[in-house]
Scaffold this active site. Structure first.
Site, PDB file in Angstrom:
ATOM      1  N   ASP A 110       0.868  -1.171   0.000  1.00  0.00           N
ATOM      2  CA  ASP A 110       0.000   0.000   0.000  1.00  0.00           C
ATOM      3  C   ASP A 110       0.911   1.230   0.000  1.00  0.00           C
ATOM      4  OD1 ASP A 110      -2.288   1.607   0.265  1.00  0.00           O
ATOM      5  OD2 ASP A 110      -2.138   1.572   2.448  1.00  0.00           O
ATOM      6  N   ASP A 112      -0.095   4.923   1.470  1.00  0.00           N
ATOM      7  CA  ASP A 112      -0.225   5.756   2.668  1.00  0.00           C
ATOM      8  C   ASP A 112       0.002   4.938   3.932  1.00  0.00           C
ATOM      9  OD1 ASP A 112      -1.036   8.270   1.388  1.00  0.00           O
ATOM     10  OD2 ASP A 112      -2.810   7.134   0.789  1.00  0.00           O
ATOM     11  N   ASP A 453      -1.471  -0.878   6.113  1.00  0.00           N
ATOM     12  CA  ASP A 453      -1.709  -0.411   7.482  1.00  0.00           C
ATOM     13  C   ASP A 453      -3.133  -0.634   7.950  1.00  0.00           C
ATOM     14  OD1 ASP A 453      -3.216   2.623   7.451  1.00  0.00           O
ATOM     15  OD2 ASP A 453      -2.370   1.911   5.571  1.00  0.00           O
TER      16      ASP A 453
END
Length: 615
Positions: A110, A112, A453
């Site tokens: 990912d 961010d 996250d």
């Protein structure tokens, strides 16, 4: 010759010198070992000497209990050498499942909070922008602008009951942790809240602290849920953390959302304004969403990447090392290409795309992982959509879901001049899916390791539906480990565990004097639990623990991730062929067999005669 740390000779009651090592403790009443007392024959590992007679009762029993208490305190103190307070490495990778990096051929990421780690300075910006959107677009009262972001209020993983207006921490067994339920609304639906005269916002240290943020009494929480602190699964959470009336705040961006929600409610209460909880919750959530969807957050980061992006050099080192060892890399993110491109140029350099075999932006996770119907589309160098059919995913090319839809009716963020962010942008048309991705790349199963996250949006589907290996990025882990490594935490927790064991064993004494002693111990135990909780966060404690139980967040972390770590840079501490072995943590019925538990003072029921050999 006496065994080390024991004043008695081997064979005379000291268990430290035998060839088998320390003996397992027993649950027999005649054996002063571990575990609750129960029926049965005497434990074969019990001392052969005749046990001392029990005190007759009354004050004599009370004195006996306090003597055991004092002996245990001295023993716990001796068990904790100074070096024990630096046992955990904040830069380590922790495994929930055995995984060998030698078997991983493809690494996915990912963007961010995974490739790009953001500074906490971003949260006040999100809070302020969403607050202004509420005022200027949703026409909320101007007085809300007086509130500032409080970074110490909430933690990730909390649940919010929209109808009851409770922000609370829930454990792995669906129980509310008492003392961590905060009411953000004090009125019933449709009724005007009554606030005592003169009650306005409370200012603490220059920050407007919501008066609604007081823990709800335990009895009231239990009453609100029908005489129990248990939340049924169907009410609490769906697969992605969204039940019919309860939402779990799972990503790091939700921290300013919780803070804004509490402040807006506080303003309405303080001014006697009428409101509906569901409408207010939706407006706050939409305002936070607008900060992301309308590009405000992207603009701040792009204007000052040095301020907002952390560990960029380490991200480059991770990617470069993986490629150098022949690993294939791909990126799947919900962020737009222009934003990702600028961030990656800052961290990695202008040729960053040559490190990745596939780059997919605006993926619309988690639906990207589950919806089969929408094909990929390719973007050119200017970000314009191409119309040709995708038959393979080419290295260096950018793919995304659908296209930007220009619409003059779409809203422009307040305070931002028209045109600064380009044409007004509506949410993209969703196209592209993981099933086409798997067909075109043939990257399947445990040879793929994906890092993200968000436990739901990034990891859950990949592990449960597609069999990929997954790694969770948990930035809070670094701070929590540093707290665990402190002497205050270690001593507090160890004594708490020892006292709990003493309580369990001595609860068989039920005379009046003994009950007073046990009540004093229970009070001290509760105080110790509050102390350890407050070390992490004054309101909610650790994101991983509700006193002794794992949190609901921890439960999902274990279920949806093979590995977890504070940042992607932790990979630099391991070779690309490293095998991670999870610790065999004891089940409750196995606990007496685990001497490492005993040696750290964390055993469930520690008793002096069984622990003396490790002084």
């Amino acid at each position: 010759m006496p065994a080390r740390g024991c004043g008695r000779p081997v064979g005379a009651g000291c268990r430290g010198g035998g060839p088998r090592g320390p003996r397992a403790a027993s649950s027999s009443p005649s054996c002063p070992g571990c575990g609750p007392p129960g029926p049965g024959a005497a434990c074969p590992g019990a001392p052969r000497s005749v046990p001392s007679p029990a005190p007759a009762g009354g004050a004599e029993v009370g004195a006996h209990l306090w003597a055991r208490y004092q002996d245990l305190r001295r023993l716990v103190h001796d068990l904790l050498p100074p070096e024990i307070c630096s046992l955990l490495n904040p830069a380590a990778i922790y495994s929930n499942n055995e995984i060998s990096l030698r078997d991983v051929e493809v690494y996915g990421f990912d963007y961010d909070y995974t490739l790009a780690q953001y500074a906490d300075a971003l949260h006040p910006e999100i809070f302020n922008a969403a607050r202004d959107i509420l005022i200027e677009h949703y026409k909320y009262p101007e007085g809300i602008r007086r509130y500032d972001y409080n970074p110490s209020f909430a933690i990730r993983g909390l649940h919010y009951d929209i109808q009851k207006s409770l922000l609370m921490k829930i454990d792995a067994f669906h129980y509310v942790q008492l003392g961590t339920a905060y009411r953000l609304v004090l009125a019933l639906p449709g009724l005007r809240p009554r606030v005592p005269p003169g009650l306005g916002p409370l200012w603490i240290g220059g920050v407007c602290a919501p008066r609604g943020l007081q823990p709800v009494p335990d009895e009231e929480v239990i009453d609100l849920y029908g005489g129990t602190q248990h939340i049924p699964l169907y009410q609490m959470s769906g697969f992605y953390g969204k039940g019919p009336s309860i939402k779990q705040f799972m990503d790091i961006f939700s921290l300013p959302e919780m803070a804004l929600l509490s402040c807006v409610v506080d303003h309405f209460l303080g001014h006697g304004l009428e409101f509906d909880q569901a409408h207010l919750y939706k407006d706050v959530t939409d305002a936070i969403r607008d900060v992301h969807v309308k590009g405000l957050m992207y603009q701040w980061i792009e204007q000052d990447m040095e301020k907002y992006i952390l560990k960029g050099e380490e991200t480059f080192a991770v990617l470069n090392r993986l490629v150098a060892h022949g690993k294939q890399l791909f990126l799947v993110t919900n962020s737009p290409f222009s934003f990702v491109d600028k961030g990656m140029r800052h961290m990695v350099g202008p040729d960053w795309r040559q490190l990745f075999d596939v780059v997919i932006v605006q993926a619309d996770k988690p639906s990207f992982f589950t919806d089969r119907r929408k094909p990929f589309r390719k973007l050119d160098e200017k970000g314009s959509l191409q119309w040709d059919r995708i038959t393979c995913l080419e290295k260096g090319k950018i793919y995304r879901q659908g296209g930007l839809v220009e619409d003059k009716a779409c809203w422009q963020p307040p305070g931002i001049p028209v045109g600064m962010l380009g044409p007004a942008v509506c949410p993209p048309t969703c196209q592209g899916n993981l099933f086409d991705f798997l067909r075109l790349t043939e990257w399947r199963g445990p040879r793929v390791l994906y890092f993200g996250d968000h436990l739901y949006s990034d990891l859950a589907d990949l592990m449960l539906r597609h069999g990929w290996r997954t790694g969770a990025i948990i930035p809070e882990l670094e701070r929590e480990i540093r707290i665990i490594n402190t002497e205050q935490y270690m001593h507090s927790l160890t004594w708490q565990q020892a006292l709990t064991g003493l309580l369990e064993r001595m609860q068989t004494h039920q005379d009046a004097e003994s009950r007073q002693v046990l009540a004093a111990w229970m009070k001290e135990r509760q105080e110790l639990r509050c102390v350890t909780k407050a070390l992490f966060n004054a309101q909610f404690g650790s994101i991983f623990r509700t006193f002794h139980n794992p949190t609901y967040f921890s439960r999902r972390l274990v279920r949806f991730s093979d590995l977890y770590m504070a940042s992607l840079s932790c990979l630099l501490n391991y070779s690309v062929d490293f095998t991670f072995y999870p610790r065999r943590t004891p089940l409750q019925h196995e606990a007496p067999l685990w001497m490492d538990q005993l040696c750290t003072g964390c055993m469930k029921t520690p008793f002096l005669s069984d622990m003396a050999h490790i002084r």
